[in-house]
Design an enzyme around this catalytic site. Structure first.
Site, PDB file in Angstrom:
ATOM      1  N   HIS A  73      32.795  23.776  75.848  1.00 47.08           N
ATOM      2  CA  HIS A  73      31.464  23.300  76.233  1.00 47.08           C
ATOM      3  C   HIS A  73      30.458  24.406  75.945  1.00 47.08           C
ATOM      4  O   HIS A  73      30.534  25.467  76.550  1.00 47.08           O
ATOM      5  CB  HIS A  73      31.446  22.922  77.723  1.00 47.08           C
ATOM      6  CG  HIS A  73      32.376  21.791  78.043  1.00 47.08           C
ATOM      7  ND1 HIS A  73      31.979  20.474  78.015  1.00 47.08           N
ATOM      8  CD2 HIS A  73      33.696  21.774  78.356  1.00 47.08           C
ATOM      9  CE1 HIS A  73      33.015  19.701  78.318  1.00 47.08           C
ATOM     10  NE2 HIS A  73      34.065  20.460  78.523  1.00 47.08           N
ATOM     11  N   LEU A  74      29.568  24.144  75.017  1.00 48.62           N
ATOM     12  CA  LEU A  74      28.558  25.153  74.686  1.00 48.62           C
ATOM     13  C   LEU A  74      27.212  24.838  75.337  1.00 48.62           C
ATOM     14  O   LEU A  74      26.257  25.596  75.218  1.00 48.62           O
ATOM     15  CB  LEU A  74      28.416  25.293  73.165  1.00 48.62           C
ATOM     16  CG  LEU A  74      29.707  25.724  72.441  1.00 48.62           C
ATOM     17  CD1 LEU A  74      29.431  25.954  70.952  1.00 48.62           C
ATOM     18  CD2 LEU A  74      30.314  26.976  73.056  1.00 48.62           C
TER      19      LEU A  74
ATOM     20  N   ASN B 120      28.826  16.449  76.111  1.00 41.66           N
ATOM     21  CA  ASN B 120      28.233  16.123  77.419  1.00 41.66           C
ATOM     22  C   ASN B 120      27.099  17.093  77.756  1.00 41.66           C
ATOM     23  O   ASN B 120      27.116  17.795  78.759  1.00 41.66           O
ATOM     24  CB  ASN B 120      29.294  16.109  78.525  1.00 41.66           C
ATOM     25  CG  ASN B 120      30.026  17.425  78.689  1.00 41.66           C
ATOM     26  OD1 ASN B 120      30.122  18.210  77.745  1.00 41.66           O
ATOM     27  ND2 ASN B 120      30.544  17.678  79.879  1.00 41.66           N
TER      28      ASN B 120
ATOM     29  N   ASP C 285      33.925  13.417  77.139  1.00 40.60           N
ATOM     30  CA  ASP C 285      34.498  14.426  78.027  1.00 40.60           C
ATOM     31  C   ASP C 285      33.542  14.855  79.123  1.00 40.60           C
ATOM     32  O   ASP C 285      32.324  14.859  78.960  1.00 40.60           O
ATOM     33  CB  ASP C 285      34.926  15.662  77.247  1.00 40.60           C
ATOM     34  CG  ASP C 285      35.738  16.600  78.118  1.00 40.60           C
ATOM     35  OD1 ASP C 285      36.833  16.211  78.513  1.00 40.60           O
ATOM     36  OD2 ASP C 285      35.240  17.701  78.431  1.00 40.60           O
TER      37      ASP C 285
ATOM     38  N   HIS D  40      39.411  12.254  78.103  1.00 38.59           N
ATOM     39  CA  HIS D  40      39.665  12.992  79.344  1.00 38.59           C
ATOM     40  C   HIS D  40      40.272  11.962  80.292  1.00 38.59           C
ATOM     41  O   HIS D  40      39.574  11.073  80.754  1.00 38.59           O
ATOM     42  CB  HIS D  40      38.325  13.528  79.852  1.00 38.59           C
ATOM     43  CG  HIS D  40      38.311  13.969  81.291  1.00 38.59           C
ATOM     44  ND1 HIS D  40      37.786  15.170  81.673  1.00 38.59           N
ATOM     45  CD2 HIS D  40      38.726  13.366  82.434  1.00 38.59           C
ATOM     46  CE1 HIS D  40      37.886  15.304  82.993  1.00 38.59           C
ATOM     47  NE2 HIS D  40      38.441  14.212  83.478  1.00 38.59           N
TER      48      HIS D  40
ATOM     49  N   HIS E 205      43.282  18.021  77.378  1.00 37.91           N
ATOM     50  CA  HIS E 205      43.793  18.800  78.522  1.00 37.91           C
ATOM     51  C   HIS E 205      44.725  18.055  79.481  1.00 37.91           C
ATOM     52  O   HIS E 205      44.391  17.827  80.626  1.00 37.91           O
ATOM     53  CB  HIS E 205      42.630  19.410  79.313  1.00 37.91           C
ATOM     54  CG  HIS E 205      41.479  18.481  79.641  1.00 37.91           C
ATOM     55  ND1 HIS E 205      41.642  17.241  80.172  1.00 37.91           N
ATOM     56  CD2 HIS E 205      40.139  18.656  79.496  1.00 37.91           C
ATOM     57  CE1 HIS E 205      40.467  16.676  80.356  1.00 37.91           C
ATOM     58  NE2 HIS E 205      39.534  17.522  79.942  1.00 37.91           N
TER      59      HIS E 205
ATOM     60  N   ASP F 179      39.051  24.357  76.860  1.00 34.72           N
ATOM     61  CA  ASP F 179      38.161  23.661  77.804  1.00 34.72           C
ATOM     62  C   ASP F 179      37.203  24.666  78.461  1.00 34.72           C
ATOM     63  O   ASP F 179      36.882  24.575  79.645  1.00 34.72           O
ATOM     64  CB  ASP F 179      38.931  22.874  78.862  1.00 34.72           C
ATOM     65  CG  ASP F 179      38.032  21.882  79.620  1.00 34.72           C
ATOM     66  OD1 ASP F 179      36.860  21.689  79.213  1.00 34.72           O
ATOM     67  OD2 ASP F 179      38.503  21.310  80.621  1.00 34.72           O
TER      68      ASP F 179
END
Lengths: 438, 390
Positions: A64-65, A96, A154, A181, A234, A317
């Site tokens: 997640h950036l 997201n 996600d 997810h 995950h 993740d």
């Protein structure tokens, strides 16, 4: 023409079945070939990798950036810096964000930000459903054309089975994976950690393993029905791994990933040292993550499944948060662990413990993720882009959250000693990270 | 039956072995304790110290003017993020009876409504001169976060479904008062165990004192592990040293104490109960069921009661009921807690201490002489507030 040599390192490249001490020659950003360490030659640049390991740069299929919209948690620039500091040369970031990555324009924005940052390759996923609201499909074909390498809602599941069926069916045309997810919201029921002994003890709402497993089973059956391209994000329980094992035995082309934290930590991390010292329970919010850390039985089953190849890929993740997102009650705290910079050290710990081989770890950080998302990286065969990580498998270091490159200092490993540390990272033959004070 | 699996830890052993600066007596402080977060880290000796102290507090409360100035000049803040009547009033009366100043802060009508975080609120209260913080919060673990991030003495007045240590102290105290002991007493806790902080804290407190505790309730209101061990062929490890029995008739047979828990009507998330009528039929404590318990059995309830649901009015107000004793004892038990944390606090003063205090609070680091200087609450001559004698 620039010629570069990485001298006398142990090159481990599962893509070529190579594991030997040898010199790697790079010409104009691509791997040219290999020569004996004693060989003579003229090079513009030479790097001595004696006693170090040289591997294809790691590829993270799940991070997640936070950009656009949550730049106070992370940006593409800080996140991709954290990536190369952790040995990752390609990172696939989740959509997201705010707004969510729903259109070709959104995809182009993240790609441009990644290029501007000039560190790791940044490859975005697009959403499966518009706004991740689960009501209508996003324009996946258009996003795929713009460079989205997969699709995911996600942060939350594609909970509507009809949407999931349609998305998998749609994947037959754009051929990109649908990454789910897996968490049935009605079973997870607002749980903030794994349901069991520790949640009972702490009086916290738990989500049982079945919340994940029921959706893993559903998605496997939908993949069987549609022939669509399913990648399970995950997975965290022993039974999820069993379900994947059975699906693969049936010949389904599904893939699955597991995170370093689910391979190395358990729900007990939330308790702190209570059991052994009677210190107050810590309610350690840094260990709050979704899917939650499970029991040790699950952890061991995941390591075994990874070692067997049932689980294809290790993905971080990486979920950076602000300090105030974690300095609150456990209930209020955000889910997520900042993981890009501690992944290698955590995994070398597993190797040291004899749980898995270093070759297998590298395979699941390089070759397998590239196969899964059909990326042209992950190997150092002649002609491949020179995306390379050089690490010292014996270097011990103490994690200091405050010194992470990521804006997210949220790691339960703060203060822990890890073994295995990145020394240098190259993308296209260009040094994008070099550890200071070597 | 007294110890949890692997429960007696290092810290507990050390605290028990810590040298006693003066002889035995109720005025002796707890050694190395600055917080009451739950009873899991209490030794039997510490709980008994609280009981002896509470005995004296009851004597004070029986006086025409139930006040002593022992904590004069000290400020106790009740920080309540959840509605509460009896616990808050009980703490308030306890602090006032000891001469402390009391400030009540509730979530509504404070800066909490303006979005201030829990820890910022606590830092503000500390800067304003709080000596001890009593905290109630809807989230499990909230007092732990406060204790970790500040050096204030903290008393947990209930955190989510996790713990309610002063309730458990007053429950055990009430049992001791009735039976002369807690050891060997069989206690049945019935109802919504999954969401009950009272059940959890009693599981620690009562078993540390040697009682035998059983949890009973409808399967949908049982903690996950309790359900796992109770089903046929079930397995797993319970986090508490207790028994589980889903069938009330079987569970109640021969017990000395029956403690129905409140059905949290306001918290009926997701239809965990088919109906209150069915609950009352299957798990309500009525005369017929009490007849199955020991002849001398008593009935306790943490309150507030839903009469006609978990407890029949006949039983709630009958001769077996000790519910009102619990309320009275609650004040005495909380006085004991405040006293044991604050009156002996010369060595643990909060306001003037910096970060270096941490180490000195450890077990065995109690400052010699501090305890013997502590005023007897019965001795009207030694009424100097602790801080002034520093």
């Amino acid at each position: 023409m620039t010629r570069m040599r990485i001298h006398n390192g142990r090159v481990i490249d599962p893509g070529q079945r190579r594991d030997e001490v040898i010199d790697l020659v790079i010409i104009d950003g691509r791997v040219d070939g290999y020569v004996h360490p004693d060989a003579e030659g003229e090079f513009d640049q030479e790097f001595d990798a004696t006693r170090l390991t040289v591997a294809p740069g790691f590829v993270d299929l799940h991070c997640h950036l936070r950009e656009p919209g949550f730049e106070d948690k992370e940006t593409v620039a800080t996140g991709s810096m954290a990536a190369v500091a952790g040995g990752f040369t390609t990172v696939c970031c989740m959509p997201n964000t705010n707004p969510t990555l729903d259109t070709a324009n959104d995809i182009a924005f993240v790609l441009a930000a990644g290029r501007r940052a000039g560190r790791a390759r940044v490859l975005p996923l697009g959403t499966v459903t518009r706004g991740e609201r689960g009501r209508e499909l996003s324009d996946m074909a258009e996003m795929a054309q713009a460079g989205a390498i997969g699709f995911s809602d996600d942060g939350q599941p594609v909970w509507d089975a009809r949407m999931m069926r349609l998305a998998l069916t749609q994947s037959l045309s754009h051929t990109k994976p649908i990454v789910n997810h897996c968490e049935v919201p009605e079973i997870a029921d607002g749980g903030v950690m794994n349901e069991g002994r520790v949640s009972d003890l702490l009086g916290l709402r738990g989500q049982p393993p079945a919340a994940e497993e029921v959706m893993v089973a559903r998605d496997i059956e939908l993949a069987r029905l549609t022939g669509g391209r399913l990648h399970l994000a995950h997975i965290s329980t022993a039974r999820s791994a069993d379900l994947v094992r059975r699906a693969k035995r049936d010949g389904l082309a599904i893939t699955a990933e597991v995170t370093p934290h689910h391979l190395t930590m358990t729900e007990d991390w939330i308790l702190g040292d209570w059991e052994s010292t009677q210190l107050p329970r810590t309610y350690d919010t840094r260990a709050k993550v979704n899917p939650p850390l499970r029991r040790d039985e699950d952890r061991r089953a995941l390591v075994a499944a990874l070692s067997e190849g049932i689980i294809d890929v290790i993905a971080t993740d990486h979920a950076p948060h602000r300090s105030i997102d974690k300095e609150c009650t456990f209930e209020e705290a955000a889910f997520g662990i900042s993981g890009l910079e501690t992944a290698l050290g955590s995994l070398v710990g597993l190797v040291d413990a004899g749980a898995i081989s270093i070759q297998s770890v590298i395979r699941r950080l390089t070759l397998e993720p590239c196969r899964t998302f059909e990326l042209p990286y992950g190997t150092l065969a002649p002609g491949a882009p020179a995306d390379i990580v050089i690490f010292d498998p014996n270097a011990q270091w103490q994690v200091a959250a405050a010194r992470l490159h990521s804006k997210g200092k949220n790691t339960p490993l703060d203060g822990h000693t890890l073994r295995g540390r990145v020394v240098m990272t190259l993308v296209d033959g260009k040094v994008v990270y070099e550890r200071q004070g070597r | 039956m007294t110890e949890a699996n692997g429960h007696p830890g290092i810290a507990r052993a050390e605290r028990q072995a810590a040298p006693s600066p003066v002889g035995t007596g109720f005025f002796e402080p707890w050694i190395g304790r600055r917080q009451v977060l739950d009873l899991d880290d209490f030794t039997q000796a510490e709980i008994e110290r609280a009981f002896e102290t509470a005995d004296h507090m009851k004597e004070i409360l029986a006086r025409p003017i139930p006040r002593v100035p022992t904590l004069r000049g000290r400020t106790v803040v009740n920080l309540f993020y959840e509605p509460s009547t009896r616990t808050r009033v009980s703490f308030e009366l306890a602090a006032k009876s000891l001469g402390a100043d009391v400030v009540n802060v509730t979530a509504s009508g404070s800066s909490v409504e303006k979005g201030e975080t829990l820890l910022d609120t606590v830092r503000t209260l500390r800067a304003l001169g709080t000596d001890l913080l009593v905290i109630r919060h809807k989230d499990a673990g909230a007092p732990y976060a406060v204790a970790r991030h500040t050096d204030l003495p903290v008393v947990n007045a209930g955190d989510g479904a996790h713990a309610h240590p002063t309730q458990a102290l007053l429950d055990a105290y009430t049992i001791r008062e009735r039976f002369g002991r807690v050891e060997g007493v069989r206690v049945l806790i019935v109802g919504d165990i999954a969401h009950s902080r009272v059940a959890r804290s009693n599981a620690w407190g009562l078993t540390t004192l040697g009682a035998e505790v059983t949890f009973c309730g409808p399967p949908t209101l049982m903690p996950a592990t309790a359900l796992a061990v109770s089903r046929r062929g079930g397995s797993g490890q319970l986090p508490w040293p207790i028994h589980v029995e889903l069938d009330l008739e079987r569970a109640i047979e021969g017990v000395d104490v029956v403690m129905p828990l409140r059905v949290q009507i306001e918290r009926q998330d997701g239809n965990r109960l088919a109906s209150l009528r069915e609950y009352a039929r299957d798990y309500g404590i009525n005369r017929a069921r009490i007849a199955l318990a020991a002849p001398h059995a008593i009935v306790m309830h943490p309150g507030p009661m839903n009469e006609g649901i978990e407890i029949d009015p006949d039983v709630a107000h009958g001769d077996r009921s000790v519910v009102e004793d619990q309320v009275t004892n609650g004040v005495a038990a909380r006085m004991a807690v405040l006293y044991l944390l604050l009156a002996a606090g010369e060595s643990t003063g909060t306001r003037d201490h910096g970060a270096e205090t941490g180490e000195a609070e450890g077990p065995g680091h109690h400052r010699p002489g501090a305890a013997s200087d502590a005023p007897s609450i019965l001795d009207r001559r030694s009424v100097t507030p602790a801080r002034e004698r520093l």
